[in-house]
Motif scaffolding. Structure first.
Motif, PDB file in Angstrom:
ATOM      1  N   ALA A  38       0.852  -1.182   0.000  1.00 18.73           N
ATOM      2  CA  ALA A  38       0.000   0.000   0.000  1.00 18.73           C
ATOM      3  C   ALA A  38       0.888   1.233   0.000  1.00 18.73           C
ATOM      4  O   ALA A  38       2.038   1.183   0.428  1.00 18.73           O
ATOM      5  N   VAL A  39       0.321   2.330  -0.485  1.00 20.45           N
ATOM      6  CA  VAL A  39       0.996   3.627  -0.466  1.00 20.45           C
ATOM      7  C   VAL A  39       0.111   4.595   0.304  1.00 20.45           C
ATOM      8  O   VAL A  39      -1.108   4.618   0.115  1.00 20.45           O
ATOM      9  N   LEU A  40       0.717   5.385   1.177  1.00 19.80           N
ATOM     10  CA  LEU A  40       0.004   6.374   1.973  1.00 19.80           C
ATOM     11  C   LEU A  40       0.683   7.721   1.776  1.00 19.80           C
ATOM     12  O   LEU A  40       1.880   7.865   2.066  1.00 19.80           O
ATOM     13  N   LEU A  41      -0.068   8.699   1.268  1.00 19.56           N
ATOM     14  CA  LEU A  41       0.482  10.025   1.004  1.00 19.56           C
ATOM     15  C   LEU A  41      -0.236  11.047   1.879  1.00 19.56           C
ATOM     16  O   LEU A  41      -1.430  11.298   1.711  1.00 19.56           O
ATOM     17  N   THR A  42       0.506  11.589   2.835  1.00 25.41           N
ATOM     18  CA  THR A  42      -0.030  12.570   3.781  1.00 25.41           C
ATOM     19  C   THR A  42       1.126  13.322   4.422  1.00 25.41           C
ATOM     20  O   THR A  42       2.250  12.805   4.506  1.00 25.41           O
ATOM     21  N   ASN A  43       0.856  14.525   4.898  1.00 22.27           N
ATOM     22  CA  ASN A  43       1.862  15.304   5.622  1.00 22.27           C
ATOM     23  C   ASN A  43       1.677  15.228   7.130  1.00 22.27           C
ATOM     24  O   ASN A  43       2.460  15.821   7.886  1.00 22.27           O
ATOM     25  N   ASP A  44       0.666  14.530   7.575  1.00 18.48           N
ATOM     26  CA  ASP A  44       0.334  14.436   8.998  1.00 18.48           C
ATOM     27  C   ASP A  44       1.100  13.267   9.619  1.00 18.48           C
ATOM     28  O   ASP A  44       0.815  12.096   9.343  1.00 18.48           O
ATOM     29  N   GLY A  45       2.074  13.580  10.479  1.00 21.17           N
ATOM     30  CA  GLY A  45       2.919  12.555  11.065  1.00 21.17           C
ATOM     31  C   GLY A  45       2.153  11.536  11.884  1.00 21.17           C
ATOM     32  O   GLY A  45       2.437  10.330  11.829  1.00 21.17           O
TER      33      GLY A  45
END
Length: 521
Positions: A454-461
């Protein structure tokens, strides 16, 4: 299936052909050699350290076609049970010696193989590109990874650790590992050299021997690897390579009682067949890396100005590298609704600009696979999905002379229950759908029988961990894709397989552990 002129199978002819191919380290040279031949290139087995003629009188031959042109490229034997058993016998004989060699000696052999691959990097990349359909640039990346496979395990075995425990006043216990035996190593057609060496390198590093079978669709790099192993001086029988299809050659290989373990990469139906064929052979070590229908979750914050370009680039790479013929591709894209329209527009523009058929996108691997992908795209048209990019490709001519080219395709308005969302298409096709919130994103990501990546794209740590740890996948990439350290566990959940490989996980596959208890007095 094809016929073969016996004169083409003389030992002299085989060696002359091998040397001719070995000299073709550019596309121009390789294409010139192909054009100059009145017959297809003949690929023999590699058994007991030499290129071998098929011994079974019932051997048939398989035609393999060049994906970019649709023309006949090579002809290979479909090894029968007798041929397979002969290769296994040589591997078992070699195991008696190879399993007792020192780690330093095995390391030296792996380093030599790695060095020769590096020396002939362009040769392998050229023929991989011709045989599989991938771009030359992509083939070079995969050859580099094959080089790393041998290099990594050549040093790993020099620094292994084991565990010792003390029972106060009673005993000292320690773990001892030994090579597990002879392995069947079966690799797929999408990344032929890289995935074959991912199996061969740890297998021989840990003292096992092997009979390997590449896909009949892409056997060229396996054949070249056999020639390279011979040039590297690897002892005869340590690695044997038999060519053929799954129902005949592969089935005989995995079911043999003389095989101690199986490492397989390929489709889930074949993995199930292997499990069934070996269910009564409980002792066999089993590592099955199977299919995937991988989600790519894109949260609205990832489309912020500072990270927008990265988000689009990673999503496109995860969708269309190697024509989408990577089991780890993120073919189900889910985007937070607040950024959905914006992402679809910019993603489509980026892919149209950067993923160009015949330049940065190669041909799909075979006529059969072209027809499979075309069938799914016809289904998309029938279901009234929106083609933001791409279209239903044309039917191939009878001779397939135009090659197997399918343009990158981006679909929206696809129902969640559609086969387009459920089946592993394994081509340059992605679906894009919206989600509402984290809970919805996780639900959609896990709504699959597969669980490979899976790939997860977010800026929220915090979200990176919160969502990443809920996704049912063996490998989760956050703000990156296809980044691997070779010691990390590789494998999937659910119907994406069983077992893990990489570093100590490969050691578990290819060794047997026993615990010794020594009295403390």
């Amino acid at each position: 299936m094809g016929t073969l002129n016996p004169e083409e199978w003389t030992r002299q002819a085989l060696m002359e052909c091998a040397e001719a191919i070995w000299g073709c380290d550019s596309l121009d040279k390789a294409n010139s050699l192909i054009a100059s031949r009145s017959t297809p290139i003949c690929l023999p087995n590699y058994v007991a350290g030499e290129l071998r003629l098929p011994s079974s009188p019932s051997t048939t031959f398989i035609d393999s076609f060049a994906p970019k042109t649709g023309s006949l490229l090579c002809r290979l034997p479909c090894a029968q049970q007798d041929d397979v058993e002969e290769a296994i016998s040589y591997a078992r004989a070699a195991f008696q010696t190879w399993s007792k060699t020192t780690r330093a000696e095995r390391s030296r052999h792996l380093r030599r193989i790695s060095e020769l691959l590096q020396e002939h990097r362009e040769l392998f990349a050229v023929w991989e590109s011709i045989d599989q359909g991938k771009t030359l640039e992509r083939a070079r990346i995969e050859v580099d990874r094959a080089i790393s496979n041998f290099s990594y395990f050549s040093t790993y075995i020099l620094h292994e650790q084991t565990a010792a425990r003390v029972v106060d006043g009673v005993a000292l216990t320690y773990e001892h590992r030994s090579p597990a035996g002879v392995f069947a190593l079966i690799s797929p057609w999408n990344m032929p050299l890289y995935l074959l060496t991912w199996k061969i390198a740890p297998c021989i590093a840990f003292g096992c021997t092997a009979v390997a079978k590449p896909s009949e669709i892409t056997s060229m790099s396996a054949y070249l690897l056999g020639v390279l192993l011979q040039k590297a001086g690897l002892p005869a029988g340590v690695v044997n390579i038999v060519l053929g299809d799954g129902p005949t050659t592969g089935a005989a290989l995995v079911a043999s009682p003389l095989i101690d373990g199986v490492s397989f990469t390929g489709g889930t139906p074949t993995g199930i067949a292997i499990r069934r064929a070996t269910a009564h052979q409980i002792r066999k070590h089993m590592s099955l890396e199977l299919g995937g229908k991988n989600p790519n979750l894109i949260f609205a914050d990832a489309m912020a100005p500072a990270t927008r370009e990265r988000t689009i680039r990673i999503a496109a790479s995860a969708a269309f590298e190697n024509q989408g013929e990577i089991c780890l591709c993120g073919s189900r894209i889910y985007v937070e609704r607040a950024a959905y329209a914006e992402f679809v527009r910019e993603f489509t523009e980026y892919v149209a600009k950067n993923y160009t058929l015949r330049k940065t996108v190669g041909a799909v691997a075979s006529r059969q696979h072209y027809n499979k992908i075309r069938g799914y795209l016809q289904l998309a048209a029938d279901e009234k999905a929106t083609f933001n990019l791409g279209a239903v490709p044309p039917l191939l001519d009878r001779d397939g002379s135009q090659g197997y080219w399918i343009a990158p395709t981006i679909l929206t308005d696809v129902a969640p229950g559609s086969l387009l969302q459920q089946d592993e298409i394994f081509g340059p096709v992605v679906t894009i759908s919206p989600f509402e919130d984290e809970e919805d994103a996780v639900r959609l990501a896990n709504a699959s029988e597969y669980g490979l990546a899976a790939v997860l794209l977010t800026n929220d740590g915090a979200r990176m961990r919160r969502v990443g740890e809920q996704i049912e996948a063996g490998l989760v990439w956050v703000n990156c894709w296809l980044v691997r350290e070779l010691g990390t566990p590789f494998g999937g959940m659910k119907n994406s397989g069983t077992g893990r490989e990489g570093g100590e996980y490969s050691r578990d596959v290819f060794t047997v552990v026993r615990t010794l208890h020594l009295p403390a007095y």
